[in-house]
Write a protein that holds these residues in place. Structure first.
Motif, PDB file in Angstrom:
ATOM      1  N   SER A 189       1.946 -10.864   4.649  1.00  0.00           N
ATOM      2  CA  SER A 189       3.061  -9.938   4.473  1.00  0.00           C
ATOM      3  C   SER A 189       2.511  -8.599   4.011  1.00  0.00           C
ATOM      4  O   SER A 189       1.719  -8.529   3.066  1.00  0.00           O
ATOM      5  N   PHE A 190       2.919  -7.515   4.694  1.00  0.00           N
ATOM      6  CA  PHE A 190       2.436  -6.178   4.366  1.00  0.00           C
ATOM      7  C   PHE A 190       3.628  -5.250   4.138  1.00  0.00           C
ATOM      8  O   PHE A 190       4.533  -5.178   4.969  1.00  0.00           O
ATOM      9  N   LEU A 191       3.617  -4.549   3.018  1.00  0.00           N
ATOM     10  CA  LEU A 191       4.592  -3.504   2.722  1.00  0.00           C
ATOM     11  C   LEU A 191       3.851  -2.167   2.718  1.00  0.00           C
ATOM     12  O   LEU A 191       2.877  -1.998   1.987  1.00  0.00           O
ATOM     13  N   VAL A 192       4.301  -1.249   3.537  1.00  0.00           N
ATOM     14  CA  VAL A 192       3.628   0.045   3.669  1.00  0.00           C
ATOM     15  C   VAL A 192       4.640   1.165   3.477  1.00  0.00           C
ATOM     16  O   VAL A 192       5.757   1.102   4.020  1.00  0.00           O
ATOM     17  N   GLU A 193       4.263   2.193   2.723  1.00  0.00           N
ATOM     18  CA  GLU A 193       5.137   3.340   2.524  1.00  0.00           C
ATOM     19  C   GLU A 193       5.228   4.190   3.788  1.00  0.00           C
ATOM     20  O   GLU A 193       4.222   4.435   4.461  1.00  0.00           O
ATOM     21  N   GLN A 194       6.428   4.643   4.112  1.00  0.00           N
ATOM     22  CA  GLN A 194       6.634   5.493   5.275  1.00  0.00           C
ATOM     23  C   GLN A 194       5.778   6.754   5.189  1.00  0.00           C
ATOM     24  O   GLN A 194       5.290   7.256   6.210  1.00  0.00           O
ATOM     25  N   ALA A 195       5.587   7.269   3.980  1.00  0.00           N
ATOM     26  CA  ALA A 195       4.809   8.499   3.797  1.00  0.00           C
ATOM     27  C   ALA A 195       3.386   8.364   4.339  1.00  0.00           C
ATOM     28  O   ALA A 195       2.806   9.328   4.832  1.00  0.00           O
ATOM     29  N   VAL A 196       2.834   7.144   4.271  1.00  0.00           N
ATOM     30  CA  VAL A 196       1.482   6.898   4.774  1.00  0.00           C
ATOM     31  C   VAL A 196       1.433   7.108   6.282  1.00  0.00           C
ATOM     32  O   VAL A 196       0.461   7.636   6.835  1.00  0.00           O
TER      33      VAL A 196
ATOM     34  N   GLU B 141       0.824  -1.207   0.000  1.00  0.00           N
ATOM     35  CA  GLU B 141       0.000   0.000   0.000  1.00  0.00           C
ATOM     36  C   GLU B 141       0.860   1.259   0.000  1.00  0.00           C
ATOM     37  O   GLU B 141       1.817   1.376   0.772  1.00  0.00           O
ATOM     38  N   CYS B 142       0.506   2.174  -0.891  1.00  0.00           N
ATOM     39  CA  CYS B 142       1.185   3.466  -0.963  1.00  0.00           C
ATOM     40  C   CYS B 142       0.198   4.602  -0.713  1.00  0.00           C
ATOM     41  O   CYS B 142       0.564   5.777  -0.796  1.00  0.00           O
ATOM     42  N   ARG B 143      -1.082   4.255  -0.417  1.00  0.00           N
ATOM     43  CA  ARG B 143      -2.125   5.268  -0.251  1.00  0.00           C
ATOM     44  C   ARG B 143      -2.602   5.361   1.193  1.00  0.00           C
ATOM     45  O   ARG B 143      -2.975   6.429   1.668  1.00  0.00           O
ATOM     46  N   GLY B 144      -2.649   4.257   1.891  1.00  0.00           N
ATOM     47  CA  GLY B 144      -3.131   4.221   3.260  1.00  0.00           C
ATOM     48  C   GLY B 144      -2.721   2.910   3.892  1.00  0.00           C
ATOM     49  O   GLY B 144      -2.141   2.040   3.243  1.00  0.00           O
ATOM     50  N   ILE B 145      -3.006   2.754   5.166  1.00  0.00           N
ATOM     51  CA  ILE B 145      -2.677   1.514   5.867  1.00  0.00           C
ATOM     52  C   ILE B 145      -3.612   0.402   5.386  1.00  0.00           C
ATOM     53  O   ILE B 145      -4.825   0.619   5.256  1.00  0.00           O
ATOM     54  N   PRO B 146      -3.114  -0.800   5.094  1.00  0.00           N
ATOM     55  CA  PRO B 146      -3.994  -1.907   4.687  1.00  0.00           C
ATOM     56  C   PRO B 146      -5.116  -2.121   5.696  1.00  0.00           C
ATOM     57  O   PRO B 146      -4.905  -2.040   6.912  1.00  0.00           O
ATOM     58  N   GLY B 147      -6.306  -2.385   5.191  1.00  0.00           N
ATOM     59  CA  GLY B 147      -7.483  -2.506   6.045  1.00  0.00           C
ATOM     60  C   GLY B 147      -7.349  -3.528   7.154  1.00  0.00           C
ATOM     61  O   GLY B 147      -7.902  -3.347   8.237  1.00  0.00           O
ATOM     62  N   LEU B 148      -6.623  -4.612   6.900  1.00  0.00           N
ATOM     63  CA  LEU B 148      -6.456  -5.647   7.916  1.00  0.00           C
ATOM     64  C   LEU B 148      -5.636  -5.160   9.112  1.00  0.00           C
ATOM     65  O   LEU B 148      -5.641  -5.788  10.167  1.00  0.00           O
ATOM     66  N   LEU B 149      -4.942  -4.035   8.948  1.00  0.00           N
ATOM     67  CA  LEU B 149      -4.067  -3.528  10.002  1.00  0.00           C
ATOM     68  C   LEU B 149      -4.568  -2.234  10.642  1.00  0.00           C
ATOM     69  O   LEU B 149      -3.884  -1.659  11.490  1.00  0.00           O
ATOM     70  N   GLN B 150      -5.728  -1.771  10.249  1.00  0.00           N
ATOM     71  CA  GLN B 150      -6.220  -0.480  10.739  1.00  0.00           C
ATOM     72  C   GLN B 150      -6.894  -0.609  12.108  1.00  0.00           C
ATOM     73  O   GLN B 150      -7.853  -1.367  12.247  1.00  0.00           O
ATOM     74  N   PRO B 151      -6.442   0.131  13.127  1.00  0.00           N
ATOM     75  CA  PRO B 151      -7.172   0.151  14.398  1.00  0.00           C
ATOM     76  C   PRO B 151      -8.462   0.947  14.207  1.00  0.00           C
ATOM     77  O   PRO B 151      -8.633   1.662  13.220  1.00  0.00           O
ATOM     78  N   GLU B 152      -9.373   0.845  15.160  1.00  0.00           N
ATOM     79  CA  GLU B 152     -10.688   1.458  14.986  1.00  0.00           C
ATOM     80  C   GLU B 152     -10.615   2.968  14.759  1.00  0.00           C
ATOM     81  O   GLU B 152     -11.360   3.512  13.931  1.00  0.00           O
ATOM     82  N   GLY B 153      -9.727   3.650  15.465  1.00  0.00           N
ATOM     83  CA  GLY B 153      -9.619   5.094  15.289  1.00  0.00           C
ATOM     84  C   GLY B 153      -9.240   5.477  13.866  1.00  0.00           C
ATOM     85  O   GLY B 153      -9.752   6.448  13.306  1.00  0.00           O
ATOM     86  N   TYR B 154      -8.336   4.708  13.272  1.00  0.00           N
ATOM     87  CA  TYR B 154      -7.915   4.968  11.894  1.00  0.00           C
ATOM     88  C   TYR B 154      -9.055   4.662  10.927  1.00  0.00           C
ATOM     89  O   TYR B 154      -9.296   5.398   9.970  1.00  0.00           O
ATOM     90  N   ILE B 155      -9.772   3.568  11.181  1.00  0.00           N
ATOM     91  CA  ILE B 155     -10.920   3.215  10.340  1.00  0.00           C
ATOM     92  C   ILE B 155     -11.935   4.342  10.347  1.00  0.00           C
ATOM     93  O   ILE B 155     -12.464   4.750   9.298  1.00  0.00           O
ATOM     94  N   ARG B 156     -12.215   4.884  11.535  1.00  0.00           N
ATOM     95  CA  ARG B 156     -13.185   5.980  11.639  1.00  0.00           C
ATOM     96  C   ARG B 156     -12.682   7.226  10.924  1.00  0.00           C
ATOM     97  O   ARG B 156     -13.470   7.951  10.302  1.00  0.00           O
ATOM     98  N   ALA B 157     -11.384   7.466  10.974  1.00  0.00           N
ATOM     99  CA  ALA B 157     -10.820   8.615  10.270  1.00  0.00           C
ATOM    100  C   ALA B 157     -10.977   8.450   8.755  1.00  0.00           C
ATOM    101  O   ALA B 157     -11.267   9.412   8.035  1.00  0.00           O
TER     102      ALA B 157
END
Length: 284
Positions: free
Chosen positions: A171-178, A118-134
């Motif tokens: 396996s999850f690869l996430v951009e630091q910018a996210v 993901e280069c746009r946001g945190i993968p959905g499987l890894l999002q805590p509730e606060g991030y999901i709500r955001a």
């Protein structure tokens, strides 16, 4: 919905769209199962899928996998297999955006290996509730309160995969910018980092960060998901604005696997990723 970001492929109420063809297929499967005197659990065991997956297919909430008619024929008989095969072909001809997502959701639920970049946001499987709500709070067009809560609940339910499938390699690869974006603010980001660190300690979960400055980067084509099924077949999946594409062509998926493998070598190591996450959290 988008697998992880903006909800495309779901109905306005937050649940996956239940097309008439999917609901009809599910009703046919249920009728054939009941005629055979089997419970969902018994059928699931014989067709080698989880009971929860079979239940969702019967409810019209999941696209049936290609192997289902053949496996069902072994248990329910030749006629049942032919009926389901014909119904499945009709589904594929009518498949739209929501059906593509439902098919990927089914593949994801049964995968023995799952990769996500993901280069746009945190993968959905890894999002805590606060991030999901955001994420859903910024959804356009805006959601009603009921739709909003349904979207949040659906995503939280989906995250149960990480604990429910301990033998699946994630396996999850996430951009630091996210991470540096701090979507939802510092408090949400702090909880997000805590969540990433916690999941990263799971034996079956790998989380790696792609550094902000990386001159050798093979992910220029953008976000992608890859899944390996129990039959060792690989599928790829990508999403855009209100659109999604499932890739089954071995040549296309092979190229995606090559890119993902290269990016794993370009990302920070596990130890370096943990260090960066703690550094980001300390700076909040």
């Amino acid at each position: 919905m988008t697998a992880d970001q903006d909800g495309s492929g779901t109905a306005a109420g937050g649940e996956p769209e239940l097309s008439d063809s999917l609901k009809t297929f599910g009703a046919v499967l249920k009728a054939l199962r009941e005629a055979g005197g089997l419970t969902q659990e018994e059928l699931a065991d014989r067709v080698r899928y989880s009971a929860a997956y079979v239940a969702k297919i019967e409810q019209g909430k999941r696209f049936p996998p290609e192997a289902l008619p053949g496996r069902a024929e072994e248990t329910l008989g030749l006629v049942a297999g032919k009926v389901l095969a014909a119904a499945a072909k009709s589904l594929r001809r009518k498949a739209g955006l929501a059906s593509w997502f439902l098919q990927w959701a089914g593949i994801e639920e049964e995968a023995i290996t799952l990769y996500a970049y993901e280069c746009r946001g945190i993968p959905g499987l890894l999002q805590p509730e606060g991030y999901i709500r955001a994420v859903f709070d910024r959804r356009l067009p805006p959601l009603s309160e009921q739709q909003f809560e349904q979207q949040v609940a659906a995503r939280l339910e989906r995250q149960e995969l990480l604990a429910a499938r301990p033998n699946t390699s994630f396996s999850f690869l996430v951009e630091q910018a996210v991470l540096e974006r701090q979507l939802g603010g510092p408090q949400v980001t702090s909880a997000l980092v805590d969540n990433l660190l916690a999941h990263g300690r799971r034996r079956n979960v790998e989380i790696l960060v792609m550094p902000l400055k990386q001159h050798d980067h093979s992910g220029i084509d953008g976000q992608m998901y890859l899944a390996e099924t129990s039959s060792n077949s690989w599928f790829g999946y990508v999403e855009g604005h209100d659109s999604s594409t499932l890739m089954a062509d071995p040549k296309v998926v092979s190229a995606m696997l090559q890119r993902y493998g290269k990016m794993r070598s370009q990302a920070l190591s596990h130890e370096a990723t943990v260090g960066l996450l703690k550094q980001i959290q300390g700076a909040l």
